[in-house]
Design an enzyme around this catalytic site. Structure first.
Site, PDB file in Angstrom:
ATOM      1  N   LYS A  93       0.788  -0.805   0.180  1.00 58.65           N
ATOM      2  CA  LYS A  93       0.182   0.032   0.091  1.00 58.65           C
ATOM      3  C   LYS A  93       0.870   1.085  -0.382  1.00 58.65           C
ATOM      4  CE  LYS A  93      -4.517  -1.810   1.861  1.00 58.65           C
ATOM      5  NZ  LYS A  93      -3.757  -3.332   2.780  1.00 58.65           N
TER       6      LYS A  93
HETATM    7  P1  BMP Z   1      -8.686 -10.936   6.241  1.00 60.43           P
HETATM    8  O1  BMP Z   1      -9.555 -11.898   5.935  1.00 60.43           O
HETATM    9  O2  BMP Z   1      -7.522 -11.287   7.787  1.00 60.43           O
HETATM   10  O3  BMP Z   1      -9.701  -9.978   7.582  1.00 60.43           O
HETATM   11  O4  BMP Z   1      -7.305 -10.260   6.225  1.00 60.43           O
HETATM   12  C1  BMP Z   1      -7.799  -8.749   5.161  1.00 60.43           C
HETATM   13  C2  BMP Z   1      -6.443  -8.537   4.214  1.00 60.43           C
HETATM   14  O5  BMP Z   1      -6.708  -8.001   3.198  1.00 60.43           O
HETATM   15  C3  BMP Z   1      -5.408  -7.510   5.189  1.00 60.43           C
HETATM   16  O6  BMP Z   1      -4.241  -8.291   4.139  1.00 60.43           O
HETATM   17  C4  BMP Z   1      -5.883  -6.492   5.087  1.00 60.43           C
HETATM   18  O7  BMP Z   1      -4.419  -5.912   5.161  1.00 60.43           O
HETATM   19  C5  BMP Z   1      -6.013  -6.724   3.226  1.00 60.43           C
HETATM   20  N1  BMP Z   1      -6.882  -5.648   2.854  1.00 60.43           N
HETATM   21  C6  BMP Z   1      -8.136  -5.378   3.411  1.00 60.43           C
HETATM   22  O8  BMP Z   1      -8.547  -5.902   4.364  1.00 60.43           O
HETATM   23  N2  BMP Z   1      -9.071  -4.461   3.207  1.00 60.43           N
HETATM   24  C7  BMP Z   1      -8.912  -3.962   2.145  1.00 60.43           C
HETATM   25  O9  BMP Z   1      -9.435  -2.644   1.217  1.00 60.43           O
HETATM   26  C8  BMP Z   1      -7.748  -3.464   1.629  1.00 60.43           C
HETATM   27  C9  BMP Z   1      -6.471  -5.239   2.377  1.00 60.43           C
HETATM   28  O10 BMP Z   1      -5.539  -5.023   1.210  1.00 60.43           O
END
Ligand code: BMP
Length: 260
Positions: A93
């Site tokens: 990011k």
């Molecule tokens: P999780 O499924 O455990 O919530 O992880 C989601 C992943 O996607 C994390 O690594 C986070 O940094 C990324 N992410 C997100 O959740 N929302 C966004 O809008 C953009 C992302 O990159």
């Protein structure tokens, strides 16, 4: 409508080499699952990928959370990518001015440009960020997933910001792999890939504002092409079995979408 075109057909509509590769991998392996390996131990990441590599098209890293980072880890990661045929997305990011981003991309401990097939970047700081990522010396092909929307509640991205982000991306057709976004209306170019995080089968949110949707909702209603799952798999008791469940569920939704 881009969401009804099968991945095989979208390969030739892409102008970015990573997008072409990713469409191709999805069509061949029959998976649109991206695993977000948000673990802090490199050996745990490698062990996990040995088990679930066959189920995923893309692995998403946060390289700066790893506590025992080494060049050897990158070597193993790349080897697994070749063995199982998946690509690597470093979810850095980037958000700074172009000059700083070019340093963050290619220098420091991580030397992201040397191993990541693609990276994520915000549009906040303006077009210089794409100029920088585009001109950075890199051996192979590269791609950028541009942040057009976020999954977290209360995020400050407005509709105008999203539209301006999509317009900015259109100036860099060779570089842009797709968008990190939540809605199918966000963009229409079928050569670009919609990467959507915020998906879990058993949970609606976490304690820090993350919002989860179901595979059906993100793929069928919201137009996700590649779906990011982190804790839904990584924090489960049996990640291998869980990865297979997510893969099958997501692929069924995609098949329904392109056949209906
Ligand atoms: P999780 O499924 O455990 O919530 O992880 C989601 C992943 O996607 C994390 O690594 C986070 O940094 C990324 N992410 C997100 O959740 N929302 C966004 O809008 C953009 C992302 O990159």
């Amino acid at each position: 409508n881009r969401v009804n075109i099968p991945f095989e057909k979208r390969i030739e509509l892409s102008t970015n080499s990573i997008a072409k590769q990713l469409f191709n991998i999805m069509a061949t392996k029959k998976t649109n699952l991206c695993l977000s390996v948000d673990l802090t131990s490199s050996t745990k990441i490698i062990d996990l990928l040995e088990k679930v590599g066959e189920h995923i098209c893309l692995v998403k890293t946060h390289i700066d959370i790893i506590e025992d980072f080494s060049d050897n880890f990158i070597m193993q990661l790349k080897q697994l990518g070749t063995k199982f045929n998946f690509l690597i997305l470093e979810d850095r990011k980037f958000a700074d001015i172009g000059n700083t981003v070019s340093l963050q991309y290619s220098k420091g401990i991580y030397k992201i440009s040397e191993w990541a097939d693609c990276v994520t970047a915000h549009s906040l700081s303006g077009e210089g960020i794409l100029k920088a990522l585009n001109t950075c010396t890199n051996t192979g092909s590269k791609g950028v997933f541009f942040l057009a929307e976020m999954s977290s509640e209360g995020n400050l991205i407005t509709h105008e910001y999203t539209e301006a982000t999509v317009r900015m991306a259109a100036k860099y057709p060779d570089l842009i792999t797709g968008f990190v976004c939540q809605k199918k209306e966000t963009f229409s170019n079928p050569g670009l890939i919609q990467l959507t995080p915020g998906v879990q089968l058993d949970s609606l949110k976490d304690d820090f504002g993350q919002v989860y949707n179901t595979p059906e909702k993100v793929v069928l209603e919201n137009g996700a092409d590649v779906v990011v799952v982190g804790r839904g798999i990584v924090a489960s008791k049996n990640p291998e079995a869980q990865a297979a469940i997510y893969k099958d569920t997501l692929w069924k939704c995609y098949m329904k979408r392109v056949s209906g």
